[in-house]
Write a protein that holds these residues in place. Structure first.
Motif, PDB file in Angstrom:
ATOM      1  N   UNK A  65     -20.086   4.479  -4.777  1.00 42.19           N
ATOM      2  CA  UNK A  65     -19.644   5.527  -4.776  1.00 42.19           C
ATOM      3  C   UNK A  65     -20.577   6.870  -5.367  1.00 42.19           C
ATOM      4  N   UNK A  66     -21.124   7.494  -4.575  1.00 40.58           N
ATOM      5  CA  UNK A  66     -21.582   9.182  -4.960  1.00 40.58           C
ATOM      6  C   UNK A  66     -20.856  10.254  -4.651  1.00 40.58           C
ATOM      7  N   UNK A  67     -21.589  11.312  -5.494  1.00 43.96           N
ATOM      8  CA  UNK A  67     -21.135  12.743  -4.998  1.00 43.96           C
ATOM      9  C   UNK A  67     -21.527  13.089  -4.182  1.00 43.96           C
ATOM     10  N   UNK A  68     -20.669  13.747  -2.954  1.00 41.80           N
ATOM     11  CA  UNK A  68     -21.265  15.113  -2.143  1.00 41.80           C
ATOM     12  C   UNK A  68     -22.146  15.845  -2.429  1.00 41.80           C
ATOM     13  N   UNK A  69     -23.637  15.633  -1.768  1.00 41.65           N
ATOM     14  CA  UNK A  69     -24.337  17.021  -2.539  1.00 41.65           C
ATOM     15  C   UNK A  69     -25.716  16.940  -3.127  1.00 41.65           C
ATOM     16  N   UNK A 133     -17.465   7.477 -13.201  1.00 43.23           N
ATOM     17  CA  UNK A 133     -16.923   6.979 -13.596  1.00 43.23           C
ATOM     18  C   UNK A 133     -15.971   8.010 -13.393  1.00 43.23           C
ATOM     19  N   UNK A 134     -16.044   8.869 -14.785  1.00 39.17           N
ATOM     20  CA  UNK A 134     -14.827  10.011 -15.285  1.00 39.17           C
ATOM     21  C   UNK A 134     -14.747  11.354 -13.845  1.00 39.17           C
ATOM     22  N   UNK A 135     -15.753  11.281 -13.793  1.00 34.18           N
ATOM     23  CA  UNK A 135     -15.859  12.207 -12.323  1.00 34.18           C
ATOM     24  C   UNK A 135     -15.076  11.916 -10.982  1.00 34.18           C
ATOM     25  N   UNK A 136     -14.961  10.686 -11.106  1.00 37.04           N
ATOM     26  CA  UNK A 136     -14.196   9.910  -9.848  1.00 37.04           C
ATOM     27  C   UNK A 136     -12.896   9.712 -10.606  1.00 37.04           C
ATOM     28  N   UNK A 137     -12.845   9.276 -11.979  1.00 39.27           N
ATOM     29  CA  UNK A 137     -10.692   9.556 -12.514  1.00 39.27           C
ATOM     30  C   UNK A 137     -10.796  10.949 -12.495  1.00 39.27           C
ATOM     31  N   UNK A 138     -11.784  11.981 -12.310  1.00 37.18           N
ATOM     32  CA  UNK A 138     -11.020  13.142 -12.492  1.00 37.18           C
ATOM     33  C   UNK A 138     -10.654  13.822 -10.636  1.00 37.18           C
ATOM     34  N   UNK A 139     -10.861  12.766 -10.077  1.00 38.12           N
ATOM     35  CA  UNK A 139     -10.269  13.137  -8.705  1.00 38.12           C
ATOM     36  C   UNK A 139     -11.446  14.569  -8.264  1.00 38.12           C
ATOM     37  N   UNK A 140     -12.501  14.221  -8.281  1.00 35.42           N
ATOM     38  CA  UNK A 140     -13.597  14.668  -7.800  1.00 35.42           C
ATOM     39  C   UNK A 140     -14.099  14.564  -6.770  1.00 35.42           C
ATOM     40  N   UNK A 141     -14.463  15.251  -6.179  1.00 35.01           N
ATOM     41  CA  UNK A 141     -15.063  15.326  -4.628  1.00 35.01           C
ATOM     42  C   UNK A 141     -15.766  13.789  -4.742  1.00 35.01           C
ATOM     43  N   UNK A 142     -15.760  12.507  -3.623  1.00 38.21           N
ATOM     44  CA  UNK A 142     -16.586  11.767  -3.727  1.00 38.21           C
ATOM     45  C   UNK A 142     -16.530  10.527  -2.979  1.00 38.21           C
ATOM     46  N   UNK A 143     -18.522  10.237  -2.500  1.00 36.70           N
ATOM     47  CA  UNK A 143     -17.837   9.370  -1.208  1.00 36.70           C
ATOM     48  C   UNK A 143     -17.946   7.963  -1.287  1.00 36.70           C
TER      49      UNK A 143
END
Length: 165
Positions: A65-69, A133-143
């Motif tokens: 996955x990716x971080x939008x933007x 991995x931590x970004x996604x676990x934190x529930x931050x925007x991801x695609x």
């Protein structure tokens, strides 16, 4: 005369050349120069105008996955794309005061990359502790693909001794 066979599991590692440093030392030195951001602080910095740069290879972004933007700049060309004095720079490389937040999969390669950007003069470069991995676990925007529920986080790179995250 018999040949000697080397078994990596039983032989001791070779003596390093004088003056060389192991990856754990290099990583610790890079991180000592950074004001690393946890995923939430990185997200706030991005929303406030920092350039969020994803240095993962395309296959890793597709798989996880990716971080939008986020601006995708693979690690092998990062310095050329963000050095304001380089003819191969991207339009976003507007100056040395640019806040750059580097993200990789787990927060190891991004530390080395952010330190390299500081070496170019981008003194505000830093990275995300724990990476995507931590970004996604934190529930931050991801695609993109989401890991199956209950799947363990991937392991850090295997090194002789592990540097603290």
């Amino acid at each position: 005369m018999s040949q000697q066979h080397h078994h990596p599991s039983t032989d001791s590692p070779p003596l390093p050349p004088p003056g060389s440093r192991g990856i754990d030392e290099i990583l610790a030195a890079a991180r000592a120069r950074l004001r690393r951001l946890d995923p939430e602080a990185a997200h706030l910095a991005y929303r406030a105008g920092a350039l969020l740069v994803d240095i993962r290879p395309a296959a890793q972004r597709a798989a996880h996955g990716t971080v939008p933007g986020a601006l995708a700049i693979e690690r092998n060309v990062l310095e050329w794309r963000l050095d304001p004095r380089c003819p191969a720079r991207l339009p976003q490389a507007v100056g040395y005061h640019l806040p750059v937040v580097v993200i990789c999969q787990e927060g190891y390669t991004s530390s080395l990359a952010a330190a390299a950007l500081q070496d170019l003069g981008l003194h505000r470069a830093t990275d995300v502790v724990g990476g995507f991995v931590a970004w996604r676990i934190a529930g931050l925007p991801a695609l993109g693909p989401t890991p199956p529920a209950g799947s363990p986080a991937t392991a850090p790179p295997v090194t002789a001794g592990r540097a603290p995250r």
